[in-house]
Design a protein around this motif. Sequence first.
Motif, PDB file in Angstrom:
ATOM      1  N   CYS A  38      20.569 132.887  68.372  1.00  6.06           N
ATOM      2  CA  CYS A  38      20.560 134.399  68.471  1.00  6.06           C
ATOM      3  C   CYS A  38      22.101 134.829  68.868  1.00  6.06           C
ATOM      4  O   CYS A  38      22.706 134.365  69.430  1.00  6.06           O
ATOM      5  CB  CYS A  38      19.666 135.255  69.522  1.00  6.06           C
ATOM      6  N   TRP A  39      22.397 135.980  67.900  1.00  4.39           N
ATOM      7  CA  TRP A  39      23.546 136.686  68.350  1.00  4.39           C
ATOM      8  C   TRP A  39      23.499 137.848  68.748  1.00  4.39           C
ATOM      9  O   TRP A  39      22.540 138.834  68.381  1.00  4.39           O
ATOM     10  CB  TRP A  39      24.590 136.552  66.957  1.00  4.39           C
ATOM     11  N   TYR A  40      24.252 138.585  69.648  1.00  9.28           N
ATOM     12  CA  TYR A  40      24.046 139.659  70.544  1.00  9.28           C
ATOM     13  C   TYR A  40      25.231 140.279  70.369  1.00  9.28           C
ATOM     14  O   TYR A  40      26.447 139.678  70.561  1.00  9.28           O
ATOM     15  CB  TYR A  40      23.590 139.731  71.841  1.00  9.28           C
ATOM     16  N   LYS A  41      25.470 141.471  69.678  1.00  8.71           N
ATOM     17  CA  LYS A  41      26.875 142.182  69.362  1.00  8.71           C
ATOM     18  C   LYS A  41      26.947 143.813  69.778  1.00  8.71           C
ATOM     19  O   LYS A  41      25.809 144.409  69.534  1.00  8.71           O
ATOM     20  CB  LYS A  41      27.076 142.142  68.056  1.00  8.71           C
ATOM     21  N   ILE A  42      27.925 144.168  70.102  1.00  9.24           N
ATOM     22  CA  ILE A  42      28.236 145.612  70.219  1.00  9.24           C
ATOM     23  C   ILE A  42      29.754 145.883  69.299  1.00  9.24           C
ATOM     24  O   ILE A  42      30.590 145.209  69.773  1.00  9.24           O
ATOM     25  CB  ILE A  42      28.589 145.951  71.775  1.00  9.24           C
ATOM     26  N   GLY A  43      29.556 146.644  68.545  1.00 11.86           N
ATOM     27  CA  GLY A  43      30.901 146.879  67.753  1.00 11.86           C
ATOM     28  C   GLY A  43      31.212 148.469  67.344  1.00 11.86           C
ATOM     29  O   GLY A  43      30.108 149.057  67.243  1.00 11.86           O
ATOM     30  N   ALA A  44      32.234 148.636  67.378  1.00 10.49           N
ATOM     31  CA  ALA A  44      32.785 150.307  67.069  1.00 10.49           C
ATOM     32  C   ALA A  44      34.051 149.973  66.274  1.00 10.49           C
ATOM     33  O   ALA A  44      34.680 148.988  66.161  1.00 10.49           O
ATOM     34  CB  ALA A  44      32.806 150.916  68.165  1.00 10.49           C
ATOM     35  N   SER A  48      37.678 154.290  67.266  1.00  8.54           N
ATOM     36  CA  SER A  48      36.922 155.194  68.078  1.00  8.54           C
ATOM     37  C   SER A  48      37.444 155.873  69.249  1.00  8.54           C
ATOM     38  O   SER A  48      38.139 155.134  69.999  1.00  8.54           O
ATOM     39  CB  SER A  48      35.572 154.375  68.363  1.00  8.54           C
ATOM     40  N   GLU A  49      36.916 157.084  69.784  1.00  7.57           N
ATOM     41  CA  GLU A  49      37.414 157.555  70.922  1.00  7.57           C
ATOM     42  C   GLU A  49      36.757 157.451  72.200  1.00  7.57           C
ATOM     43  O   GLU A  49      37.042 157.481  73.237  1.00  7.57           O
ATOM     44  CB  GLU A  49      37.727 159.083  70.917  1.00  7.57           C
ATOM     45  N   LYS A  61      38.879 143.099  84.216  1.00 12.10           N
ATOM     46  CA  LYS A  61      38.638 144.530  83.555  1.00 12.10           C
ATOM     47  C   LYS A  61      39.477 144.804  82.246  1.00 12.10           C
ATOM     48  O   LYS A  61      40.716 144.651  82.403  1.00 12.10           O
ATOM     49  CB  LYS A  61      38.725 145.719  84.483  1.00 12.10           C
ATOM     50  N   LEU A  62      38.894 144.885  81.114  1.00 17.10           N
ATOM     51  CA  LEU A  62      39.520 145.006  79.790  1.00 17.10           C
ATOM     52  C   LEU A  62      38.970 146.106  79.277  1.00 17.10           C
ATOM     53  O   LEU A  62      37.905 146.764  79.026  1.00 17.10           O
ATOM     54  CB  LEU A  62      38.980 143.758  78.984  1.00 17.10           C
ATOM     55  N   ASP A  63      39.980 147.060  78.981  1.00 20.62           N
ATOM     56  CA  ASP A  63      39.772 148.367  78.270  1.00 20.62           C
ATOM     57  C   ASP A  63      39.674 148.407  77.071  1.00 20.62           C
ATOM     58  O   ASP A  63      40.572 147.296  76.375  1.00 20.62           O
ATOM     59  CB  ASP A  63      40.710 149.419  79.080  1.00 20.62           C
ATOM     60  N   GLN A  64      39.314 149.521  76.369  1.00 17.40           N
ATOM     61  CA  GLN A  64      39.372 149.691  74.763  1.00 17.40           C
ATOM     62  C   GLN A  64      38.701 148.555  74.073  1.00 17.40           C
ATOM     63  O   GLN A  64      39.634 147.922  73.121  1.00 17.40           O
ATOM     64  CB  GLN A  64      40.973 149.983  74.342  1.00 17.40           C
ATOM     65  N   VAL A  65      37.635 147.947  74.498  1.00 18.21           N
ATOM     66  CA  VAL A  65      37.089 146.845  73.849  1.00 18.21           C
ATOM     67  C   VAL A  65      36.282 147.244  72.423  1.00 18.21           C
ATOM     68  O   VAL A  65      35.259 147.998  72.676  1.00 18.21           O
ATOM     69  CB  VAL A  65      35.938 146.253  74.631  1.00 18.21           C
ATOM     70  N   LEU A  83      31.549 134.109  75.092  1.00 22.62           N
ATOM     71  CA  LEU A  83      31.823 135.634  75.005  1.00 22.62           C
ATOM     72  C   LEU A  83      33.058 135.930  74.356  1.00 22.62           C
ATOM     73  O   LEU A  83      34.047 135.250  74.405  1.00 22.62           O
ATOM     74  CB  LEU A  83      32.096 136.268  76.378  1.00 22.62           C
ATOM     75  N   GLU A  84      33.071 136.698  73.014  1.00 26.37           N
ATOM     76  CA  GLU A  84      34.153 137.094  72.442  1.00 26.37           C
ATOM     77  C   GLU A  84      34.403 138.552  72.366  1.00 26.37           C
ATOM     78  O   GLU A  84      33.309 139.219  72.241  1.00 26.37           O
ATOM     79  CB  GLU A  84      33.896 136.643  70.659  1.00 26.37           C
ATOM     80  N   LEU A  85      35.640 138.822  72.581  1.00 24.82           N
ATOM     81  CA  LEU A  85      35.863 140.273  72.794  1.00 24.82           C
ATOM     82  C   LEU A  85      37.161 140.725  72.081  1.00 24.82           C
ATOM     83  O   LEU A  85      38.159 139.781  71.824  1.00 24.82           O
ATOM     84  CB  LEU A  85      36.278 140.716  74.363  1.00 24.82           C
ATOM     85  N   SER A  86      37.154 141.769  71.401  1.00 28.19           N
ATOM     86  CA  SER A  86      38.325 142.346  70.688  1.00 28.19           C
ATOM     87  C   SER A  86      38.643 143.598  71.071  1.00 28.19           C
ATOM     88  O   SER A  86      37.673 144.476  71.296  1.00 28.19           O
ATOM     89  CB  SER A  86      37.747 142.299  69.002  1.00 28.19           C
ATOM     90  N   ILE A  87      40.049 143.506  71.276  1.00 25.95           N
ATOM     91  CA  ILE A  87      40.244 144.946  72.234  1.00 25.95           C
ATOM     92  C   ILE A  87      41.502 145.629  71.216  1.00 25.95           C
ATOM     93  O   ILE A  87      42.084 145.104  70.514  1.00 25.95           O
ATOM     94  CB  ILE A  87      40.877 144.714  73.428  1.00 25.95           C
ATOM     95  N   ARG A  88      41.417 146.997  71.418  1.00 25.66           N
ATOM     96  CA  ARG A  88      42.175 147.934  70.766  1.00 25.66           C
ATOM     97  C   ARG A  88      43.640 147.651  71.414  1.00 25.66           C
ATOM     98  O   ARG A  88      43.738 147.881  72.717  1.00 25.66           O
ATOM     99  CB  ARG A  88      41.972 149.255  70.718  1.00 25.66           C
ATOM    100  N   SER A  89      44.733 147.510  70.916  1.00 21.29           N
ATOM    101  CA  SER A  89      46.039 147.294  71.740  1.00 21.29           C
ATOM    102  C   SER A  89      46.826 148.558  71.424  1.00 21.29           C
ATOM    103  O   SER A  89      46.818 149.614  71.879  1.00 21.29           O
ATOM    104  CB  SER A  89      46.786 146.238  71.236  1.00 21.29           C
TER     105      SER A  89
END
Length: 267
Positions: A38-44, A48-49, A61-65, A83-89
Motif C-alpha cells: 500500500c502507498w500513502y500520499k499527500i500531495g499539492a 500552493s500557499e 522540521k521541514l517547511d513547505q513540504v 519516507l519520501e518528502l519533496s519540498i519547495r525551495s
Amino acid sequence: MADNQPLIQIQLRQNIKDLISNSPLKFEEECMAQVNMCWYKIGASFNSENLPSVVVDKDLKLDQVASVSIAIDKDVGHDIENLELSIRSLPDNSKHEAYQGFLYDLIKEIKSAGWKHYYSPSDPRISGSQIDKVATPNKVLGEYVLSHPWLDPDYKIDLEQWLKVDDFYNWHFYKDGNYLKLQAWRHDSDDQPKERGTYLVSLSFTTEREYWVASFSETKDKARWKELLPERLKEFKGIRNAREKKAVDAGIEIDTSYQDPPIKALD
C-alpha cells in the motif's frame, strides 16, 4: 508563515494507522493486492500557499513540504520503513548561488537535528578536506562512488565545482539506525545556464531494515537479509579497502576517524 501551516508529525517505525489518525491532512491510500503493498500520499502543487510542515522523528522540521509518500509492505508489517518528502525551495530560475545557499542551510538544519555524514559501505572514506585532490565530481580515480568528497555535508564547494556536478546532488546521513539521502535535481536555465536554474529538492528516509534489504536483488535473499548481510558487508569492505589503497597511492588522505555505524540487527 510556516508556523501557521499544518504540521504533520512522522516517526520512522511508527504504525501507519497511528500516523493517518493523527495527521491534520488526509493521506490518499492506494493498494495492490497482488504484491500486498500500500502507498500513502499527500500531495499539492509547489505553488500552493498552504503547504504543510513535517517533523521527522521529533527533531527535524521541514517547511513547505509539497509531497509526502510512504510505501508499506504488508508482508513485513504496518510500520513506516521509508519516507519520501519533496519540498519547495526557491522560485524557478533563481541564481545557482541562491540554491546553493538554500541547500547548505538545509544541510545545517539536518546536522543540527543529529544526523551525521554517512559513507556508503563500499566507498572510500575520503572527506571534503581532499576536494582539491579529486578532479571529477562523480568519480574518484575513475570509479563511480555514492559518497563523493565534493558532496561531503561537512564541507562546501565553490560555485565552479558546484556547476560541474551532473544534474543530481546527493548527500548521505545516518542517525540512530536510520538513513537519509538529501537529493537536489538541477535543471539549468535555457537562457542563462551558468547563472540560473531550477532545483527539485527531496529527502528520502529509510530504516535500517529497508536500507540493507535494498542490497539484495532477489526476493528470496531479501527475506534472509540478516543472515546474508555479514557476507555482503565483507564484500563491501573488500571494495572499500581496494579503493582506499588506490587513493593513498595517489596521495589522497583517508578519513580513518570515520567508522561505519553499528547495524543493530546484527547485534
